[in-house]
Design an enzyme around this catalytic site. Structure first.
Site, PDB file in Angstrom:
ATOM      1  N   ASP A   1      26.339  11.519 -12.681  1.00 58.30           N
ATOM      2  CA  ASP A   1      27.108  11.131 -13.861  1.00 58.30           C
ATOM      3  C   ASP A   1      26.527   9.843 -14.435  1.00 58.30           C
ATOM      4  OD1 ASP A   1      29.178  11.102 -15.695  1.00 58.30           O
ATOM      5  OD2 ASP A   1      30.571  10.088 -14.338  1.00 58.30           O
TER       6      ASP A   1
ATOM      7  N   GLU B   1      23.089   8.691 -18.853  1.00 61.65           N
ATOM      8  CA  GLU B   1      22.495   8.720 -20.221  1.00 61.65           C
ATOM      9  C   GLU B   1      21.379   7.699 -20.380  1.00 61.65           C
ATOM     10  OE1 GLU B   1      25.791   8.819 -19.537  1.00 61.65           O
ATOM     11  OE2 GLU B   1      25.820  10.977 -19.868  1.00 61.65           O
TER      12      GLU B   1
ATOM     13  N   ASP C   1      33.263  13.982 -21.109  1.00 60.93           N
ATOM     14  CA  ASP C   1      34.689  13.636 -21.177  1.00 60.93           C
ATOM     15  C   ASP C   1      35.371  14.184 -22.422  1.00 60.93           C
ATOM     16  OD1 ASP C   1      34.118  12.366 -18.859  1.00 60.93           O
ATOM     17  OD2 ASP C   1      34.063  10.357 -19.729  1.00 60.93           O
TER      18      ASP C   1
END
Ligand code: GLC
Length: 799
Positions: A406, A409, A484
């Site tokens: 997670d 990015e 999300d």
């Protein structure tokens, strides 16, 4: 006297006339008087690569996206030269390169029709601030042209009329039309006049795509640096464009079958007693589930590769107990490594100099869950190797079966841009660069390193990884989710589009946080979302947990029953989903097909968003609104059986379909043979003694496949698999099924149970491999079923 110290802004610059042409086997070089070179590589008859430089020399040719297994080779290549242009001809394409300005036009070699033409074509702007060029390409949009693809964009499936940016971005509670979000997949497919082609702009800088937004008849794409380097892929079937793009950027190996089961997640289940309560409840309520996730709270102060001693005193025992009950444990691992001299992962990374640095030397320091962190430079091979090695304890000793990457990015909290500053340096596998170039592949390289760690320490079992950030090609290493999202009806619709769009962009193994991550769904929304989610390749409920519980039993009994019923359908369909994964992995076929991909010749499909095909033969349409008793939906051309009632419907029109809360619109293509398992509480719970085949009659022909293997391990790569092809053909008083088997794998079951659905005649005789079957052995009362040996090759049913 010097009057101005400023560099002169020259605006858009263009190639001038071609002065030199050179051919090196299948690589053609066209050089212009102003130092531009176009390098055209013929990869396949329908795949051309175009690369441009403006400085008379190319950079090292390196790509993270292109798979080393990408096919190459063509049947025909001819280059001719007339006064105005060079003409490159393959067996599928004709490409004109204009001598005066380097612009290109590409035609179908068969009927000479125009597929795609440069408008301004390649042009560039010098970037004085950052160095290098802003590289641009514009194409004339053809009449009625539509556009699809670009990864995870939460917009209408058809991208026409919009502009997009590709820059992986942490996007908590994003909305419809938020752009960009987590992934950067610079690939699209265009469709006009029944011809589809694709463009893959393999440039990892921030890229932009404009689909007739700025100018009505122009499509353009550009990047803030790097090369104009793109692949042109011709169909004319969109299906072939997607298959060829996927071939170029690769597919994953087969996942363990359990990974196609249902997964339960929350931020966070802890301590151990809470995890056990959840898993016990699944078994008690008989809701199938294969995987349980541990979010960041399992760690000690959010330090990756540690366990909280208070909450998880003996992880190895817990993981084993969960495994004994059929649950695979998946744990989260983020890229941020807490700055803490007492933390061995940090110390080691520091000693070995594995963390990213700013341009002038200091480490890249950023805040994430653990507080201030440094971040490994996953673009260095030795760092990836080190990272992979860190999984030894988790996987080999403790027995964790999957890892969830997670925040890759990479996400950084409390800073403008929510990521690294542009000046951060990366190795980029020996092509040193700034974060501007490495940003979009950072998450991919993290997932790649994680995948290698799991593969090594879980061997001979298969690895399972899930990532949030991705660039083209990331699908080779990992599954993904859409980040999300929000518990709203609008997000249910977005999740549907994103899953289709990702499949169309080479990334099939994807799913949304079922029920929504932020906020809380009511029972109805949750049930409707589960109904959609069971048809997505990756099927997981996840939620932030801030607003209440989101387990199948968190609402009321009616909802629990609906959720159970649909998860059971997924478990029954596992052999169908697994076969579809095989077709993806082996033949590059997307596991979900938007209607436009399924039937591009029917213009009714071009702007459809809700209906899609799961695998090759199930037509699905979720209910996107509360209080629905059903909905109108478009049934594509052909004949379809209602999954619930077996009613036959002719497609090519919009139809009302009943769907109370315990149903959703599902149709099965006439002629399909759908393999089914019995319901299991987890993969491998039962030995399969008989495989059910639901045979849907068709007046005409239809082919189906069934792929099986050991459901884990790598023996399938050595031929230990079983692939059956079913050819069904039917007419008014006959149904014939021919079965061909390939592969060395022996399934546990000995027989198939055929459910004959929709026969328009009363059965008078059945011949199985040329022997008549006593009709007394065939149960026609009620369930129309017939049991045959699995080695059967020919079944003839006559009326
Ligand atoms: C991010 C992830 C989410 C996860 C949370 C805590 O928001 O997208 O899935 O639960 O971080 O780790």
């Amino acid at each position: 006297m010097i009057l101005s110290t400023q560099l002169e802004y020259k605006g858009d610059l263009f190639p001038s006339n071609i002065t030199n042409y050179k051919k090196d086997v299948d690589v053609l070089h066209f050089s212009t008087a102003n130092n531009v070179i176009l390098q055209l590589t013929v990869l396949r008859d329908s795949v051309l690569r175009f690369r441009y430089t403006t400085v008379g020399k190319f950079e090292n040719d390196f790509s993270y996206a292109i798979s080393e297994n990408a096919s190459s080779g063509y049947n025909h290549l001819e280059i001719t030269d007339d006064q105005e242009k060079y003409i490159v001809t393959t067996s599928r394409l004709i490409c004109h390169i204009h001598k005066s300005d380097l612009r290109k036009s590409i035609f179908d070699a068969n009927n000479k029709s125009l597929i795609c033409e440069d408008e301004k074509g390649f042009h560039w702007e010098e970037s004085y601030e950052l160095g290098g060029d802003i590289v641009k390409m514009s194409k004339t949009a053809q009449n009625g042209e539509s556009y699809y693809g670009l990864g995870d964009k939460p917009n209408h499936l058809n991208l026409k009329g919009r502009r997009f940016e590709n820059w992986a971005t942490d996007s908590y509670a994003y909305g419809k039309d938020t752009d960009p979000i987590y992934k950067a997949i610079p690939f699209y497919t265009a469709l006009h006049n029944n011809k589809a082609y694709g463009i893959f702009f393999d440039n990892t800088f921030k890229t932009y795509f404009d689909f007739c937004h700025e100018r009505r008849n122009v499509t353009s794409f550009w990047a803030q640096g790097g090369e104009m380097n793109y692949y042109f892929i011709y169909g004319p079937k969109m299906h072939d464009v997607v298959v060829n793009y996927t071939d170029l950027t690769g597919t994953p190996e087969l996942p363990p079958l359990w990974a196609l089961g249902y997964h339960q997640c929350k931020w966070s289940y802890y301590p151990e007693s809470n995890v056990k309560e959840i898993t016990a409840k699944f078994r008690e309520l008989k809701i199938p589930c294969d995987a349980i996730y541990l979010d960041i709270d399992y760690m000690e102060g959010f330090r990756c590769f540690t366990w909280s001693k208070d909450h998880f005193p003996d992880p190895k025992r817990m993981v084993k107990e969960l495994a004994d009950d059929g649950f695979k444990t998946v744990v989260i691992i983020d890229p941020g490594i807490k700055i803490d001299m007492d933390y061995s992962v940090f110390r080691e990374g520091l000693e070995k100099d594995y963390f990213c640095k700013r341009a002038d030397g200091p480490y890249m320091k950023g805040k994430v869950w653990p507080g201030e962190c440094y971040f490994p430079d996953f673009t260095r091979p030795e760092v990836r190797k080190w990272w992979a090695g860190l999984f030894k304890e988790l996987i080999e000793d403790i027995g964790v079966k999957g890892v969830w990457n997670d925040m890759n990015e990479p996400a950084v909290m409390d800073v403008p841009g929510k990521t690294f500053p542009n000046d951060v340096r990366h190795d980029y596998d020996g092509n040193p660069c700034s974060h501007r170039k490495a940003h979009n592949i950072y998450g991919m390289q993290m997932a790649r390193a994680t995948y290698h760690g799991l593969k090594k320490f879980n061997y001979p079992k298969r690895p399972f990884v899930i990532t949030r950030a991705a660039y083209s090609g990331t699908q080779r290493y990992t599954s993904t989710w859409m980040g999300d999202n929000v518990a709203s009806w609008e997000h249910l619709q977005i999740a549907n589009i994103q899953a289709q769009r990702l499949a169309l962009s080479g990334f099939s193994f994807a799913g949304s946080d079922i029920g929504g991550f932020a906020e809380q769904p009511n029972g109805e929304l949750y049930a409707r979302w589960i109904q959609l989610g069971i048809f997505h390749p990756f099927c997981r409920t996840h939620s932030s947990g801030d607003h209440g519980d989101q387990e199948p039993w968190a609402f009321d009994e009616e909802i629990t029953d609906v959720v159970r019923k649909f998860i059971e359908i997924r478990y029954q369909l596992l052999p169908y989903l697994y076969t579809s994964f095989y077709q993806y992995s082996q033949d590059n076929v997307p596991m979900l097909k938007s209607l436009v991909l399924f039937d591009q010749d029917d213009s009714q499909t071009h702007y459809r968003t809700d209906e899609f095909i799961c695998g090759n033969q199930l037509l699905i349409c979720p209910i996107n609104e509360p209080n629905s008793k059903g909905r109108r939906m478009y049934i594509p051309k052909g004949e379809w059986f209602n999954f619930w009632t077996y009613e036959l419907v002719s497609g090519g029109k919009e139809t009302w379909v009943d769907a109370d809360l315990d149903r959703m619109p599902i149709f099965v293509k006439a002629g399909a043979i759908i393999p089914k398992y019995p319901v299991q509480q987890y993969v491998g719970e039962k030995t399969i003694d008989e495989l059910t085949l639901d045979v849907y009659y068709k007046h005409g022909k239809e082919d189906s496949e069934l792929y099986e293997d050991a459901n884990d391990g790598f023996d399938y790569k050595k031929g230990r698999y079983s692939l059956r092809k079913f050819n069904l053909s039917g007419n008014d008083n006959k149904l014939i099924i021919r079965i061909h088997k390939r592969g060395k794998y022996h399934t546990s079951y000995k027989t198939f149970k055929l459910n004959l659905i929709g026969l328009p005649f009363k059965v008078k005789s059945i011949k199985v491999d040329n022997e008549y079957v006593d009709l007394k052995d065939v149960k026609f009362n009620g369930d129309n079923s017939l049991v045959v040996n699995k080695e059967v090759t020919n079944i003839q049913i006559k009326g």
